[in-house]
Design a protein around this motif. Sequence first.
Motif, PDB file in Angstrom:
ATOM      1  N   ARG A   1       0.813  -1.222   0.000  1.00 29.34           N
ATOM      2  CA  ARG A   1       0.000   0.000   0.000  1.00 29.34           C
ATOM      3  C   ARG A   1       0.846   1.271   0.000  1.00 29.34           C
ATOM      4  N   GLY A   2       0.676   2.066  -1.048  1.00 28.90           N
ATOM      5  CA  GLY A   2       1.358   3.352  -1.114  1.00 28.90           C
ATOM      6  C   GLY A   2       2.869   3.253  -1.114  1.00 28.90           C
ATOM      7  N   GLY A   3       3.419   2.100  -1.443  1.00 27.25           N
ATOM      8  CA  GLY A   3       4.860   1.915  -1.462  1.00 27.25           C
ATOM      9  C   GLY A   3       5.480   1.603  -0.114  1.00 27.25           C
ATOM     10  N   ALA A   4       4.658   1.561   0.930  1.00 28.70           N
ATOM     11  CA  ALA A   4       5.177   1.231   2.268  1.00 28.70           C
ATOM     12  C   ALA A   4       5.662  -0.218   2.295  1.00 28.70           C
ATOM     13  N   LEU A   5       6.715  -0.463   3.054  1.00 28.40           N
ATOM     14  CA  LEU A   5       7.229  -1.828   3.201  1.00 28.40           C
ATOM     15  C   LEU A   5       6.399  -2.583   4.223  1.00 28.40           C
ATOM     16  N   PHE A   6       5.938  -3.767   3.814  1.00 35.81           N
ATOM     17  CA  PHE A   6       5.165  -4.647   4.688  1.00 35.81           C
ATOM     18  C   PHE A   6       5.938  -5.939   4.881  1.00 35.81           C
ATOM     19  N   PRO A   7       5.827  -6.548   6.075  1.00 35.63           N
ATOM     20  CA  PRO A   7       6.483  -7.829   6.323  1.00 35.63           C
ATOM     21  C   PRO A   7       5.664  -8.983   5.742  1.00 35.63           C
ATOM     22  N   HIS A   8       6.335  -9.827   4.964  1.00 33.59           N
ATOM     23  CA  HIS A   8       5.714 -11.001   4.347  1.00 33.59           C
ATOM     24  C   HIS A   8       6.532 -12.229   4.702  1.00 33.59           C
ATOM     25  N   LEU A   9       5.857 -13.271   5.160  1.00 33.80           N
ATOM     26  CA  LEU A   9       6.512 -14.513   5.568  1.00 33.80           C
ATOM     27  C   LEU A   9       6.371 -15.554   4.471  1.00 33.80           C
ATOM     28  N   TYR A  10       7.499 -16.030   3.952  1.00 31.07           N
ATOM     29  CA  TYR A  10       7.511 -17.003   2.861  1.00 31.07           C
ATOM     30  C   TYR A  10       7.744 -18.422   3.390  1.00 31.07           C
TER      31      TYR A  10
END
Length: 112
Positions: free
Chosen positions: A75-84
């Motif tokens: 969203r809006g270029g904000a960095l979000f944490p994603h778990l792979y």
Amino acid sequence: MIIYKIFRAPEWADLRANGQSDGAPVDLADGFVHFSTPAQAAETAAKHFAGEDGLMLLGVETDRLGDDLRWEPSRGGALFPHLYRELRLSDVSWAQPLPLADGQHQFPPGVE
């Protein structure tokens, strides 16, 4: 750093019963487990869980996730944490209900 996952009751029950979870339907579709930072959590709840009651807020310490956690623009270029990988019950530092009052989710102090 603590990051947050919002689960509906069946998703939380699945994690508790099986010791791990591939996440909610959106996580399965995207191929990773979505998390939010403290500053992102309320917006995530409003956008994806508006008006939903019976939610659980899970706090997860990023150090437990190792290299499987990636910070990616959303969203809006904000960095979000994603778990792979799957989310393991042992990854969860704490879990508590995320109550709904007057149409707004009531986050604990420190979560905006």
